[in-house]
Design an enzyme around this catalytic site. Sequence first.
Site, PDB file in Angstrom:
ATOM      1  N   GLU A 126      10.862   1.023 -30.458  1.00 49.80           N
ATOM      2  CA  GLU A 126      10.210   2.248 -29.933  1.00 49.80           C
ATOM      3  C   GLU A 126       8.845   2.635 -30.582  1.00 49.80           C
ATOM      4  O   GLU A 126       7.728   3.075 -29.920  1.00 49.80           O
ATOM      5  CB  GLU A 126      11.179   3.539 -29.726  1.00 49.80           C
ATOM      6  CG  GLU A 126      10.257   4.711 -28.940  1.00 49.80           C
ATOM      7  CD  GLU A 126      10.925   5.658 -28.436  1.00 49.80           C
ATOM      8  OE1 GLU A 126      10.304   6.998 -28.162  1.00 49.80           O
ATOM      9  OE2 GLU A 126      12.101   5.560 -28.395  1.00 49.80           O
ATOM     10  N   ARG A 159      16.592   1.704 -41.198  1.00 49.11           N
ATOM     11  CA  ARG A 159      15.014   1.973 -41.335  1.00 49.11           C
ATOM     12  C   ARG A 159      14.612   3.179 -42.156  1.00 49.11           C
ATOM     13  O   ARG A 159      13.431   3.580 -42.375  1.00 49.11           O
ATOM     14  CB  ARG A 159      14.010   1.562 -40.261  1.00 49.11           C
ATOM     15  CG  ARG A 159      14.211   0.102 -39.791  1.00 49.11           C
ATOM     16  CD  ARG A 159      13.514  -0.233 -38.799  1.00 49.11           C
ATOM     17  NE  ARG A 159      13.590  -1.778 -38.448  1.00 49.11           N
ATOM     18  CZ  ARG A 159      13.364  -2.392 -37.224  1.00 49.11           C
ATOM     19  NH1 ARG A 159      13.241  -1.773 -36.206  1.00 49.11           N
ATOM     20  NH2 ARG A 159      13.408  -3.626 -37.167  1.00 49.11           N
ATOM     21  N   SER A 197      -3.153  -1.421 -37.440  1.00 50.43           N
ATOM     22  CA  SER A 197      -2.911  -2.775 -37.571  1.00 50.43           C
ATOM     23  C   SER A 197      -2.827  -3.648 -36.519  1.00 50.43           C
ATOM     24  O   SER A 197      -2.933  -4.767 -36.351  1.00 50.43           O
ATOM     25  CB  SER A 197      -1.528  -2.702 -38.464  1.00 50.43           C
ATOM     26  OG  SER A 197      -0.858  -3.732 -38.681  1.00 50.43           O
ATOM     27  N   ARG A 224      16.146   9.144 -32.550  1.00 55.32           N
ATOM     28  CA  ARG A 224      15.010   9.655 -33.633  1.00 55.32           C
ATOM     29  C   ARG A 224      14.160  10.651 -32.471  1.00 55.32           C
ATOM     30  O   ARG A 224      13.598  10.025 -31.494  1.00 55.32           O
ATOM     31  CB  ARG A 224      13.992   8.855 -34.100  1.00 55.32           C
ATOM     32  CG  ARG A 224      12.869   9.228 -34.868  1.00 55.32           C
ATOM     33  CD  ARG A 224      12.285   8.220 -35.750  1.00 55.32           C
ATOM     34  NE  ARG A 224      12.341   7.235 -35.063  1.00 55.32           N
ATOM     35  CZ  ARG A 224      11.344   6.165 -35.431  1.00 55.32           C
ATOM     36  NH1 ARG A 224      10.331   6.280 -36.465  1.00 55.32           N
ATOM     37  NH2 ARG A 224      11.109   4.951 -34.876  1.00 55.32           N
ATOM     38  N   GLN A 280       6.397  -8.395 -34.410  1.00 58.41           N
ATOM     39  CA  GLN A 280       7.805  -8.513 -34.092  1.00 58.41           C
ATOM     40  C   GLN A 280       8.177  -7.953 -32.495  1.00 58.41           C
ATOM     41  O   GLN A 280       7.627  -7.058 -32.381  1.00 58.41           O
ATOM     42  CB  GLN A 280       8.624  -7.740 -34.968  1.00 58.41           C
ATOM     43  CG  GLN A 280      10.103  -7.822 -34.771  1.00 58.41           C
ATOM     44  CD  GLN A 280      10.572  -9.227 -35.354  1.00 58.41           C
ATOM     45  OE1 GLN A 280      10.155  -9.825 -35.880  1.00 58.41           O
ATOM     46  NE2 GLN A 280      11.813  -9.533 -34.687  1.00 58.41           N
TER      47      GLN A 280
END
Length: 308
Positions: A99, A136, A74, A60, A82
């Site tokens: 990442e 994802r 958040s 990506r 995680q």
Amino acid sequence: MMNEKKPARMKRPGLGKGIESLAPSSAVPSVKVWEEEAKKSGNVHEIAVSEITAHEDQPRKYFDEEALEELAESIRQVGVIQPILVVRRDSGYMIVSGERRYRAARKAGLKTIPAVEMSLTDEKIDEIAIIENIQREDLSPLEEAGAYQALMRRYGYTQEQVSEKVGKKRSTITNALRLLKLPEEILTGLADNKISAGHARALAGLKKESDMKKYYRMILDKGLSVRNIEKMISDSNGKKTSANDPDMTISSTAKKKAGELVDLETMLMEKLGTRVVINGTEKKGKIIIDYYSMDDLNRFYEFLGGIE
């Protein structure tokens, strides 16, 4: 790598063990499950953010800044839930998985981040990075194609092996890789969201670069849908064939293709992963199937019931 054997003699390549051999159950693991297993088997440490670097060959290339900021907020509230996965590199660590969490943690101002240190080969690191992003749905069409190509070039995988490792249909891999053959002008348009992946796949089925560019500009100028451009390309090819092949001539009452034939074209394209044109009527005609390598021909042979 092209297989030049005749279809009847083609042997399916033996698959090596990759990330799937480390998974708790499924052949193609969920990276989230894999991370949970890693967390259970290894100690979670707080590692300094400054000691961590991104994976150099991360598939990506683009990270949505607005989404990163939301994740950072958040993390400011509840922290990183995680842990990320890392491997040791020189005096620091390189990210295997996570990442996006790492980037958001930096934005949130964290000095450390929970991480599990793993011992993995470069091959497994690359597999995890690609599988994570695909599962994802974080990759653009070009990033996904580039990731498949990297696996094939770096480790000598066939399209079939890539398909097995990332849990995607072989036709999906073929169609993704075909995008990389498009002219730079069209690749830029795809990257800039001027056209969709569906548009790009339709253009990639053309043989001449000049035709690809011609139809690309028509998409931009007229705002054509994927179905519009597929039909225009199909109709154009049908006219060329009819002019050169008496058997392909269609009577004036049959020039408008029946809806059932159009539906069958679409289904065959989805199954075979390439452009399919049905010329004729419900009673008589010909099917034209585009192929781009002996690998494609072998795959069609197997699909049509061939025996190895």
